[in-house]
Every structure is written in C-alpha cells, then in structure tokens.
Design an enzyme around this catalytic site. Structure first.
Site, PDB file in Angstrom:
ATOM      1  N   ARG A  50       0.833  -1.209   0.000  1.00  0.00           N
ATOM      2  CA  ARG A  50       0.000   0.000   0.000  1.00  0.00           C
ATOM      3  C   ARG A  50       0.869   1.262   0.000  1.00  0.00           C
ATOM      4  O   ARG A  50       0.517   2.266  -0.630  1.00  0.00           O
ATOM      5  CB  ARG A  50      -0.958   0.000   1.202  1.00  0.00           C
ATOM      6  CG  ARG A  50      -1.981   1.134   1.126  1.00  0.00           C
ATOM      7  CD  ARG A  50      -3.041   1.042   2.196  1.00  0.00           C
ATOM      8  NE  ARG A  50      -2.478   1.175   3.529  1.00  0.00           N
ATOM      9  CZ  ARG A  50      -3.168   1.033   4.659  1.00  0.00           C
ATOM     10  NH1 ARG A  50      -4.465   0.735   4.614  1.00  0.00           N
ATOM     11  NH2 ARG A  50      -2.592   1.163   5.828  1.00  0.00           N
ATOM     12  N   LYS A 149      -2.483   7.230   1.486  1.00  0.00           N
ATOM     13  CA  LYS A 149      -2.191   7.468   2.900  1.00  0.00           C
ATOM     14  C   LYS A 149      -1.082   8.515   2.958  1.00  0.00           C
ATOM     15  O   LYS A 149       0.094   8.212   3.157  1.00  0.00           O
ATOM     16  CB  LYS A 149      -1.787   6.151   3.575  1.00  0.00           C
ATOM     17  CG  LYS A 149      -2.444   5.994   4.939  1.00  0.00           C
ATOM     18  CD  LYS A 149      -2.277   4.629   5.504  1.00  0.00           C
ATOM     19  CE  LYS A 149      -2.155   4.674   7.004  1.00  0.00           C
ATOM     20  NZ  LYS A 149      -3.127   5.425   7.753  1.00  0.00           N
ATOM     21  N   GLU A 182     -16.153   6.622   6.022  1.00  0.00           N
ATOM     22  CA  GLU A 182     -15.453   5.889   7.081  1.00  0.00           C
ATOM     23  C   GLU A 182     -15.270   6.855   8.243  1.00  0.00           C
ATOM     24  O   GLU A 182     -15.933   7.903   8.293  1.00  0.00           O
ATOM     25  CB  GLU A 182     -14.107   5.359   6.585  1.00  0.00           C
ATOM     26  CG  GLU A 182     -13.189   6.459   6.087  1.00  0.00           C
ATOM     27  CD  GLU A 182     -11.789   5.974   5.779  1.00  0.00           C
ATOM     28  OE1 GLU A 182     -11.351   4.976   6.374  1.00  0.00           O
ATOM     29  OE2 GLU A 182     -11.113   6.623   4.975  1.00  0.00           O
TER      30      GLU A 182
HETATM   31  N1  PXG Z   1      -9.056   4.965   7.471  1.00  0.00           N
HETATM   32  C1  PXG Z   1      -8.123   5.909   7.656  1.00  0.00           C
HETATM   33  C2  PXG Z   1      -8.397   7.291   7.223  1.00  0.00           C
HETATM   34  C3  PXG Z   1      -6.904   5.564   8.261  1.00  0.00           C
HETATM   35  O1  PXG Z   1      -5.964   6.487   8.453  1.00  0.00           O
HETATM   36  C4  PXG Z   1      -7.695   3.275   8.474  1.00  0.00           C
HETATM   37  C5  PXG Z   1      -8.870   3.683   7.852  1.00  0.00           C
HETATM   38  C6  PXG Z   1      -7.515   1.851   8.818  1.00  0.00           C
HETATM   39  O2  PXG Z   1      -6.598   1.249   7.922  1.00  0.00           O
HETATM   40  P1  PXG Z   1      -5.687   0.021   8.361  1.00  0.00           P
HETATM   41  O3  PXG Z   1      -4.905  -0.296   7.117  1.00  0.00           O
HETATM   42  O4  PXG Z   1      -4.834   0.499   9.481  1.00  0.00           O
HETATM   43  O5  PXG Z   1      -6.594  -1.073   8.747  1.00  0.00           O
HETATM   44  C7  PXG Z   1      -6.681   4.227   8.677  1.00  0.00           C
HETATM   45  C8  PXG Z   1      -5.414   3.847   9.346  1.00  0.00           C
HETATM   46  C9  PXG Z   1      -3.254   6.778  14.290  1.00  0.00           C
HETATM   47  C10 PXG Z   1      -3.375   5.586  13.391  1.00  0.00           C
HETATM   48  O6  PXG Z   1      -2.115   7.084  14.672  1.00  0.00           O
HETATM   49  C11 PXG Z   1      -4.203   5.656  12.298  1.00  0.00           C
HETATM   50  C12 PXG Z   1      -4.300   4.567  11.433  1.00  0.00           C
HETATM   51  C13 PXG Z   1      -3.602   3.424  11.672  1.00  0.00           C
HETATM   52  C14 PXG Z   1      -2.789   3.350  12.783  1.00  0.00           C
HETATM   53  C15 PXG Z   1      -2.669   4.453  13.668  1.00  0.00           C
HETATM   54  O7  PXG Z   1      -4.260   7.410  14.582  1.00  0.00           O
HETATM   55  N2  PXG Z   1      -5.106   4.749  10.367  1.00  0.00           N
END
Ligand code: PXG
Length: 288
Positions: A50, A149, A182
């Site tokens: 990703r 991201k 989301e």
């Molecule tokens: N949506 C968004 C906008 C994200 O930033 C997810 C969904 C979940 O994706 P994953 O691939 O992790 O299942 C994310 C991921 C933090 C933090 O520091 C944020 C994420 C992951 C880990 C830590 O707030 N976001």
C-alpha cells in the site's frame, strides 16, 4: 528508542529531519501504521504494497525495493526489542526549497519508528464507543484521493477535533454525496442479520488492511460480506456496528448521533470477529 532514518539508526533525541523537507513544509509524503504481535509484524507485505501504491499516486519514487523496506521495518523492531508494538513507516519527498516544486527535492527520506500505541481507552473495547457524524466531509476522490495514505491528514484531523468537541473519540465522515465513507482513522462496518457491510472504496474509504482481513474473517464465519453505498440511516438501524484499523484493531460502536445501535451493547458477531482477529494476529506475520 532508536529511530531509522535513511539507512542509519539515531537515538530518539538525535532523530531529526530538515525543516526544508517537503514532508514538513507541504505534507508531501506518505506513511503506514503497522503493528507487531508476538514477535511478528502483522501484514507487513500488504502495508508495504500500500505504501508503494500511495507513492505511485503522488509520483514519488521510493529509493528502495519492497524487500529493503520490509527489512528496514524488521531491523527497527529488532534494534528496539519490539515484539508487540506499533511501527510508523514514513517516506517524505525529501529536502527541497521554499517552493512547492517537488523537482527540487533530490532524495526522498525514509523513516521507521517502532514504539507503542493505544488509540482508545480499554473500557471502550469492553462497553463499546459512541461516535457522531461531523460536518467535515471526506476529500473528493478527484482531489487528494483518500485512498492515498498521505502526510496530509488535516481533513481527518479537523473531523477528529469536531468529534472531540462533541465529547466523543471518533467521527463518521460522509462523502460529498452524503454516503458514509469511514471514520477519521478507522474503517466502519455494520452487521444486519447475516450480512456484514462496509462502505465501498469508491465512497471515499481507505483500503484498510484491517478492513480486508475482517471481510475475509466474516466470510470464514459464514457471513454475507458486501460493500454497498451506506447511509447514516442504515447504520442507525444496524444490529451491530464496529470500527477497524491497525491502531484501533476492532472496536464496537454502540451509539451513533444519539441513536442506540442494536441492544446498546457490543454484539455477538462483533465479539466473534474480535476473537478471530486476535487469533490471526497472534499466529501470523513476518518474524522479527
Ligand atoms: N481509514 C483511515 C483514514 C486511516 O488512516 C484506516 C482507515 C484503517 O486502515 P488500516 O490499514 O490500518 O486497517 C486508517 C489507518 C493513528 C493511526 O495514529 C491511524 C491509522 C492506523 C494506525 C494508527 O491514529 N489509520
């Protein structure tokens, strides 16, 4: 803590990058949040893939192979004795000038930090959390596509601030058509009968790694997994609701915009998926 920057390890207090890095000046860069469980890095290959997709979308050439990036992540865990933890992998456009032009940035920087994270209070995992819908909408897919991201998280941060002002920890973000996209850092799921539903990527959801895992676990559990466009109404009338993310893992939601979801307690399907997720995270991943 030792931080990896461009092939070298630095003590925490010496782990610094230039104020002319376009990651700082313009949010010009990308990142991943990854977890380690039980001495293994969970879904490392998927996270690195990703990262390369995000890089492709912003025309950033990562000066390493995928294997080298994976090796840097594992090495950073080893150097810091991280067996259970959270890894932040960042690639910035690099040092440039006071001007937008990314061509002035000759060398992207790659940073790996291996530490800990606790996104939400433990009590919320047990009793469920309350969330609200906020006014800040998801970025348009033809602007900075939310599938990237990127280091530009200000839109999500504004939504998070609105959630905090409303006295809750997380917010539902709608897209410009009014469908649920989301949350600010988590994907969202609902259970209705035997159906496990989550908004499609086209609605402005991130291609969450946890989202993908939970959809597979749902199929294993005999649920019908779907990705239709969903409205707030659909979520209000769901049997169960939960959020997914690397940081959050799976967390039950019991109230949305003042409406109690299902019984008002975390539901049976959510509990079953949490158990399945925990057994997968314990037993799979790249050994550190
Ligand atoms: N949506 C968004 C906008 C994200 O930033 C997810 C969904 C979940 O994706 P994953 O691939 O992790 O299942 C994310 C991921 C933090 C933090 O520091 C944020 C994420 C992951 C880990 C830590 O707030 N976001």
């Amino acid at each position: 803590m030792k931080v990896y920057i461009d092939g070298k390890f630095y003590d925490e207090q010496d782990a610094k990058i230039s104020v002319f890095d376009h990651g700082l000046l313009y949010g010009d860069g990308i990142f991943e949040g990854i977890r380690a469980y039980n001495g293994r890095v969970f879904k490392l290959k998927e996270h690195v893939e990703r990262l390369y997709y995000s890089a492709k979308a912003i025309l950033l050439t990562i000066p390493f192979t995928r294997a080298e990036v994976m090796a840097a992540v594992l090495e950073t865990c080893r150097v810091n004795n991280v067996r259970d933890g959270y890894i932040r992998l960042i690639v910035t456009r690099g040092v440039g000038t006071l001007g937008l032009n990314p061509n002035r940035c000759k060398q992207p920087s790659i940073i790996v930090i291996a530490g800990k994270i606790q996104l939400y209070p433990e009590e919320m995992y047990k009793n469920g959390m309350e969330i609200v819908t906020v006014a800040t909408t998801r970025n348009l897919v033809n602007a900075v596509n939310p599938a990237i991201k990127s280091l530009n998280y200000l839109n999500n941060i504004l939504a998070k601030i609105e959630a905090n002002i409303a006295g809750v920890e997380e917010a539902i973000m709608l897209n410009s058509d009014g469908f649920v996209a989301e949350c600010t850092g988590d994907n969202i799921f609902m259970v209705k009968g035997k159906q496990l539903l989550t908004p499609p990527l086209s609605a402005g959801a991130l291609y969450g790694i946890t989202r993908g895992v939970v959809m597979d676990l749902g199929r294993d559990a005999g649920l019908q997994v779907g990705e239709p466009n969903l409205t707030r109404y659909d979520f209000f009338n769901a049997d169960e609701c939960f959020l997914t993310g690397t940081g959050a893992e799976l967390i039950p939601v019991v109230k949305i915009d003042g409406r109690q979801i299902g019984t008002g307690q975390p539901g049976g399907v959510t509990h079953d998926l949490i158990e399945r997720y925990q057994s997968l995270t314990k037993s799979t991943g790249e050994p550190i």
